[in-house]
Enzyme design. Structure first.
Site, PDB file in Angstrom:
ATOM      1  N   LYS A   1       0.474  -1.618   0.150  1.00  8.76           N
ATOM      2  CA  LYS A   1       0.033   0.237   0.152  1.00  8.76           C
ATOM      3  C   LYS A   1       1.076   1.385   0.113  1.00  8.76           C
ATOM      4  CE  LYS A   1      -4.368   0.933   2.123  1.00  8.76           C
ATOM      5  NZ  LYS A   1      -4.869   1.069   3.632  1.00  8.76           N
ATOM      6  N   ILE A   2       0.775   2.258  -0.850  1.00 10.74           N
ATOM      7  CA  ILE A   2       1.381   3.092  -0.930  1.00 10.74           C
ATOM      8  C   ILE A   2       0.874   4.716  -1.044  1.00 10.74           C
ATOM      9  CG2 ILE A   2       3.214   4.425  -2.657  1.00 10.74           C
ATOM     10  CD1 ILE A   2       4.543   1.516  -1.976  1.00 10.74           C
TER      11      ILE A   2
END
Ligand code: E4P
Length: 222
Positions: A87-88
């Protein structure tokens, strides 16, 4: 529509899994902190435990903000399990990292999406998921569901394969609206998902069935 649960709580994840409704898990640093999980080894271990329960997509968020550090951290997270989705956050470094991971075949979830433009950029960089935050937009008097609808329309127009993951879902109507709009995934706390189960006519109908059965059983015994 896939149902993800938005938590790092192992009991909630187990319960949702046992209900047979779980397609994946999303976490974030605040949710990990809420469970008292900190320190690299402990965090890694916790993600492994979640993956072992779920056996499906688990979004694990990087806490780095610089490109090089995101890459290092994301690669370590991806090594925990094949089901980890890195998750960015939606930043310039984040978009660059999404591009890097997509070329390496590592799946990503671009988080903190608050506009259709952000979603489009993340998709172009190769994000597997984009996460528009519905509830947090509603909190500032902006229609969060309208954003989900806009992103679904744009992705449909161009056959974009990035999945629209409606996040920050706060109540059961959000879930129904996501399904009507055609979001690919929604993520919500277990308490919100469980609200979908209830209807007063179900409760009163069941009470009546059981009472009638009891009455008939007593009559037979007499
Ligand atoms: C998404 O992946 C986030 O973890 C989450 O949905 C944020 O929800 P909140 O706005 O209720 O904190």
């Amino acid at each position: 529509m896939k149902f993800f649960i938005d938590t790092a709580n192992l009991d909630d994840i187990r319960e949702a899994q046992e209900m047979g409704i779980l397609d994946g898990v999303t976490t974030n640093p605040s949710l990990m902190a809420k469970e008292g999980i900190s320190g690299k080894d402990r965090v890694m271990q916790h993600y492994k435990q979640i993956c072992d329960i779920v056996g499906n997509d688990v979004s694990a968020e990087v806490i780095s903000v610089k490109y090089d550090e995101m890459i290092r951290e994301g690669e370590e997270l991806a090594e925990i399990d094949d089901n980890i989705v890195v998750k960015i956050p939606m930043t310039a470094d984040g978009v660059k990292a999404i591009k890097y991971f997509s070329e390496k075949g590592i799946r990503t979830n671009c988080t903190l999406i608050f506009s259709a433009g952000q979603a489009l950029v993340a998709a172009k960089a190769g994000a597997s998921f984009v996460s528009p935050f519905v509830g947090r937009l509603d909190d500032i008097s902006t229609d969060g569901m309208e954003l989900v609808e806009q992103i679904v329309t744009i992705f449909t127009n161009y056959g974009i394969e990035t999945e629209v993951l409606a996040a920050s879902v706060r109540h059961p109507m959000h879930i129904i609206q996501c399904a009507e709009i055609g979001a690919d995934v929604m993520t919500a706390p277990l308490s919100v998902i469980k609200m979908l189960l209830h209807h007063p006519l179900t409760d009163s109908g069941l009470a009546k069935f059981l009472a009638d059965h009891e009455k008939a059983s007593l009559a037979v015994k007499k």
